[in-house]
Scaffold this motif. Structure first.
Motif, short mmCIF file in Angstrom:
data_model
loop_
_atom_site.label_atom_id
_atom_site.label_comp_id
_atom_site.label_asym_id
_atom_site.label_seq_id
_atom_site.Cartn_x
_atom_site.Cartn_y
_atom_site.Cartn_z
N LEU A 92 2.36 14.80 8.61
CA LEU A 92 2.99 13.95 7.61
C LEU A 92 4.17 13.19 8.19
CD1 LEU A 92 3.23 12.97 4.70
CD2 LEU A 92 4.63 14.99 4.23
N SER A 93 4.95 13.81 9.06
CA SER A 93 6.11 13.12 9.63
C SER A 93 5.70 11.94 10.52
CB SER A 93 6.99 14.10 10.39
OG SER A 93 6.26 14.78 11.36
N GLN A 94 4.52 12.01 11.16
CA GLN A 94 4.03 10.88 11.95
C GLN A 94 3.70 9.71 11.03
OE1 GLN A 94 3.34 10.16 15.54
NE2 GLN A 94 3.47 8.31 14.36
N TYR A 95 3.02 10.00 9.95
CA TYR A 95 2.69 8.96 8.96
C TYR A 95 3.97 8.36 8.38
CZ TYR A 95 1.50 7.05 4.40
OH TYR A 95 1.40 6.25 3.29
N ASP A 96 4.92 9.20 7.99
CA ASP A 96 6.17 8.72 7.40
C ASP A 96 6.95 7.84 8.37
OD1 ASP A 96 5.75 9.91 4.96
OD2 ASP A 96 6.93 11.70 5.45
N LEU A 97 6.97 8.21 9.64
CA LEU A 97 7.71 7.45 10.64
C LEU A 97 7.19 6.02 10.75
CD1 LEU A 97 9.94 7.58 12.81
CD2 LEU A 97 8.17 8.29 14.42
N ILE A 98 5.89 5.87 10.78
CA ILE A 98 5.30 4.53 10.87
C ILE A 98 5.36 3.81 9.53
CG2 ILE A 98 3.16 3.27 11.28
CD1 ILE A 98 2.55 5.27 13.48
N HIS A 99 5.00 4.51 8.47
CA HIS A 99 4.95 3.88 7.14
C HIS A 99 6.33 3.36 6.71
CE1 HIS A 99 4.97 3.82 2.70
NE2 HIS A 99 3.82 3.20 2.91
N ASN A 100 7.38 4.14 6.93
CA ASN A 100 8.72 3.72 6.52
C ASN A 100 9.21 2.50 7.30
OD1 ASN A 100 8.81 5.75 4.63
ND2 ASN A 100 9.94 7.15 5.95
N ILE A 102 7.26 0.03 8.38
CA ILE A 102 6.47 -1.17 8.08
C ILE A 102 6.24 -1.37 6.59
CG2 ILE A 102 5.28 -1.11 10.30
CD1 ILE A 102 2.84 0.04 8.80
N ALA A 103 6.85 -0.57 5.74
CA ALA A 103 6.59 -0.62 4.30
C ALA A 103 6.89 -1.99 3.69
CB ALA A 103 7.40 0.45 3.58
N GLN A 104 7.83 -2.70 4.22
CA GLN A 104 8.19 -4.00 3.67
C GLN A 104 7.16 -5.09 3.97
OE1 GLN A 104 11.94 -4.85 5.42
NE2 GLN A 104 11.13 -5.01 7.49
N TYR A 105 6.23 -4.82 4.88
CA TYR A 105 5.24 -5.82 5.28
C TYR A 105 3.89 -5.62 4.59
CZ TYR A 105 8.66 -6.47 8.98
OH TYR A 105 9.82 -6.69 9.67
N LEU A 106 3.86 -4.94 3.47
CA LEU A 106 2.62 -4.68 2.76
C LEU A 106 1.96 -5.99 2.34
CD1 LEU A 106 0.71 -2.57 1.47
CD2 LEU A 106 2.10 -2.77 -0.60
N TYR A 118 -0.97 -3.82 6.28
CA TYR A 118 0.37 -4.33 6.57
C TYR A 118 0.24 -5.40 7.64
CZ TYR A 118 1.71 -0.03 4.24
OH TYR A 118 1.83 0.98 3.33
N VAL A 119 0.86 -6.54 7.42
CA VAL A 119 0.87 -7.61 8.42
C VAL A 119 2.30 -7.72 8.93
CG1 VAL A 119 0.44 -10.04 8.87
CG2 VAL A 119 -1.01 -8.80 7.27
N VAL A 120 2.49 -7.31 10.18
CA VAL A 120 3.82 -7.25 10.79
C VAL A 120 3.94 -8.39 11.79
CG1 VAL A 120 5.43 -5.80 12.08
CG2 VAL A 120 3.79 -4.74 10.52
N LYS A 121 4.97 -9.20 11.60
CA LYS A 121 5.21 -10.31 12.51
C LYS A 121 5.51 -9.78 13.91
CE LYS A 121 8.15 -14.31 13.14
NZ LYS A 121 9.31 -15.04 12.65
N ASP A 122 4.98 -10.42 14.91
CA ASP A 122 5.16 -10.06 16.32
C ASP A 122 4.55 -8.72 16.68
OD1 ASP A 122 6.50 -12.43 16.84
OD2 ASP A 122 8.45 -11.56 16.39
N LEU A 123 3.66 -8.21 15.86
CA LEU A 123 2.95 -6.98 16.20
C LEU A 123 1.47 -7.12 15.88
CD1 LEU A 123 3.29 -4.08 17.28
CD2 LEU A 123 3.48 -3.34 14.91
N GLY A 124 1.14 -7.34 14.63
CA GLY A 124 -0.26 -7.47 14.25
C GLY A 124 -0.51 -6.93 12.86
N ILE A 126 -1.80 -3.73 10.58
CA ILE A 126 -1.92 -2.28 10.59
C ILE A 126 -2.66 -1.85 9.33
CG2 ILE A 126 -0.68 -0.08 10.60
CD1 ILE A 126 1.59 -1.51 12.06
N TYR A 127 -3.73 -1.09 9.53
CA TYR A 127 -4.52 -0.55 8.42
C TYR A 127 -4.30 0.96 8.37
CZ TYR A 127 -6.90 -5.00 9.08
OH TYR A 127 -7.18 -6.33 9.22
N ILE A 128 -3.93 1.47 7.20
CA ILE A 128 -3.69 2.90 7.02
C ILE A 128 -4.61 3.43 5.94
CG2 ILE A 128 -2.04 4.69 6.40
CD1 ILE A 128 0.17 2.91 7.51
N THR A 129 -5.35 4.49 6.28
CA THR A 129 -6.23 5.16 5.33
C THR A 129 -5.77 6.61 5.20
OG1 THR A 129 -8.06 3.80 6.09
CG2 THR A 129 -8.62 5.73 4.79
N VAL A 130 -5.59 7.05 3.96
CA VAL A 130 -5.17 8.42 3.69
C VAL A 130 -6.31 9.12 2.94
CG1 VAL A 130 -3.45 9.89 2.58
CG2 VAL A 130 -2.77 7.68 3.52
#
Length: 157
Positions: A92-100, A102-106, A118-124, A126-130
């Motif tokens: 869960l902490s791995q998910y939280d670290l990434i999700h927190n 990039i959360a603003q780029y939903l 999530y579409v993050v500028k200068d990165l690409g 990100i698709y997250i499935t739970v």
């Protein structure tokens, strides 16, 4: 008294930092997609991962971090000059670290019930499935994180 408190705080800080050594952050993902597979091998081994699958013909790597029933598996695939990252974990902490981070780029237009996009500028993108684990445990879930870099982001040799 002050020395004991200082010693206790420093031990807490050291143990807390060592406990998160295997976790990959947003910056770690950015480092991986902008560098070659050889640099990624070195970086992941420094983070404490082991290379479980190394296919030089297809330029695919699988890195694993195992501890009891928790796992983080990172697949890095080279597609031309771009690196694609797929991460499977139940930490869960791995998910939280990434999700927190990039959360603003939903991207609400392409997000579905099962997949968060999530579409993050200068990165690409990100698709997250739970998903829930079998047997069902409300505290344990499987997280699949896929990073597809932008067209203009390529790995340097």
């Amino acid at each position: 008294m002050k020395k004991e408190l200082l010693l206790l705080l420093s031990m807490f800080f050291v143990l807390n930092c060592l406990g998160q050594k295997h976790l990959l952050s947003y910056d770690d993902l950015k480092f991986i997609i902008t560098n070659s597979l050889q640099k990624t091998d070195t970086f992941m081994m420094a983070k404490g991962y082991t290379i479980t699958i190394k296919n030089t013909r297809t330029n695919n790597r699988t890195y694993s971090s195992l501890s009891s029933d928790l796992h983080i598996d990172v697949n890095v695939r080279q597609d031309g000059k771009r690196l694609l990252i797929e991460m499977e974990t139940n930490v869960l902490s791995q998910y939280d670290l990434i999700h927190n981070s990039i959360a603003q780029y939903l991207n609400k237009e392409s997000t579905t019930v099962d997949v968060q996009t999530y579409v993050v500028k200068d990165l690409g993108t990100i698709y997250i499935t739970v998903t829930d684990t079998a047997p069902y445990d409300p505290l344990k879930r499987e997280y699949d994180i896929h990073l597809v870099p932008d067209k203009r982001i390529t790995a340097y040799n």
